[in-house]
Design an enzyme around this catalytic site. Structure first.
Site, PDB file in Angstrom:
ATOM      1  N   ARG A   1     103.468 -19.017  94.672  1.00  0.00           N
ATOM      2  CA  ARG A   1     103.001 -18.838  96.063  1.00  0.00           C
ATOM      3  C   ARG A   1     101.489 -18.618  96.081  1.00  0.00           C
ATOM      4  NH1 ARG A   1     105.784 -14.405  99.811  1.00  0.00           N
ATOM      5  NH2 ARG A   1     104.641 -12.980  98.455  1.00  0.00           N
TER       6      ARG A   1
ATOM      7  N   ARG B   1      97.761 -15.980  98.977  1.00  0.00           N
ATOM      8  CA  ARG B   1      97.876 -14.615  99.516  1.00  0.00           C
ATOM      9  C   ARG B   1      97.217 -13.627  98.568  1.00  0.00           C
ATOM     10  NH1 ARG B   1     103.737 -12.810 101.682  1.00  0.00           N
ATOM     11  NH2 ARG B   1     103.286 -10.964 100.437  1.00  0.00           N
TER      12      ARG B   1
ATOM     13  N   ARG C   1     103.256  -3.971  92.668  1.00  0.00           N
ATOM     14  CA  ARG C   1     104.213  -4.095  93.782  1.00  0.00           C
ATOM     15  C   ARG C   1     105.642  -3.890  93.278  1.00  0.00           C
ATOM     16  NH1 ARG C   1     102.553  -9.719  96.038  1.00  0.00           N
ATOM     17  NH2 ARG C   1     104.341  -9.479  97.406  1.00  0.00           N
TER      18      ARG C   1
ATOM     19  N   ARG D   1     111.203   0.358 103.744  1.00  0.00           N
ATOM     20  CA  ARG D   1     110.760   0.313 102.348  1.00  0.00           C
ATOM     21  C   ARG D   1     110.699   1.699 101.726  1.00  0.00           C
ATOM     22  NH1 ARG D   1     108.220  -5.021 102.672  1.00  0.00           N
ATOM     23  NH2 ARG D   1     107.521  -5.721 100.637  1.00  0.00           N
TER      24      ARG D   1
ATOM     25  N   LYS E   1     113.094 -12.760 100.715  1.00  0.00           N
ATOM     26  CA  LYS E   1     113.492 -12.159 101.999  1.00  0.00           C
ATOM     27  C   LYS E   1     112.974 -12.998 103.174  1.00  0.00           C
ATOM     28  CE  LYS E   1     111.393  -8.233 101.012  1.00  0.00           C
ATOM     29  NZ  LYS E   1     110.929  -8.351  99.610  1.00  0.00           N
TER      30      LYS E   1
END
Ligand code: B4P
Length: 191
Positions: free
Chosen positions: A128, A134, A146, A89, A14
């Protein structure tokens, strides 16, 4: 106005695609994830509160993100359109967004859903984690949580807009450029 919800599970791309769409189609990119991470870096009260939720892979409360979006819509009152990235969300957030836009004589054009296989999501988030570090990407249990939260709380948002005839599925597998090609074709036919 072109108001697009860019939708998909964690790691669907996204944020990656929204930046390109904003530039090419002159849209304001609003990412609730980026806004929350910026609050975290500033160590504001909101940031410290959000960190607790985000590090477990949970959602930040609806009221918090709805207020952030309301403020951003005011700040960009002259915009020719928006990309909502990572928002709404939950269906409560979707209803709130519809009300915020209706109050400004506006509405959502479509929800664009990036469809990506679960194995690919996990592999993107793990790479990532190596590149950006992160905290919500760092272990497989948080990533799995998640994805679970997405399936339980966020997926119903897709049905909510599908029921209103505002649903555009996009194949989210392949290279960033291939996927962007599909998105821009869809956007051209909407604008
Ligand atoms: P977000 O910031 O929205 O993050 P995301 O869903 O993990 O990522 P996205 O889909 O944008 O993936 P990206 O392009 O970066 O949310 C983080 C957290 O914030 C949530 O878990 C929640 O706690 C909180 N939050 C945010 N909004 C909220 C809301 N509305 N309500 C409540 N809580 C909220 O891509 C991922 C990686 O894949 C990148 O490294 C990218 O380079 C790579 N990639 C992208 N496309 C690729 C491709 N085609 N091939 C290979 N790699 C690709």
């Amino acid at each position: 106005m072109l108001n697009i919800i860019l939708f998909g599970p964690p790691g669907a791309g996204k944020g990656t695609q929204a930046k390109k769409m904003a530039e090419d189609f002159n849209l304001v990119h609003l990412s609730t994830g980026d806004m929350l991470r910026s609050e975290m870096h500033q160590e504001s009260e909101l940031g410290l509160f959000a960190r607790e939720k985000m590090e477990k892979g949970e959602l930040v409360p609806d009221e918090t993100v709805i207020k952030m979006i309301d403020k951003k819509l005011d700040e960009h009152a002259g915009a020719t359109g928006f990309i909502f990235d990572g928002f709404p969300r939950t269906t409560a957030q979707a209803e709130a967004l519809d009300n915020l836009l209706e109050g400004r004589n506006d509405d959502i054009t479509t929800l664009m859903a990036l469809e990506v296989e679960k194995n690919e999501l996990i592999s993107r988030l793990q790479s990532r984690a190596e590149q950006e570090g992160r905290s919500d990407d760092k272990d497989i249990a948080t990533i799995e949580n998640r994805i679970k939260v997405y399936n339980e709380n966020t997926k119903p948002v897709m049905d909510y807009y599908r029921g209103k005839g505002k649903y555009t599925p996009i194949d989210g597998m392949g290279s960033i450029e291939e996927i962007y090609g599909r998105i821009s074709e869809a956007l051209k036919s909407l604008s």
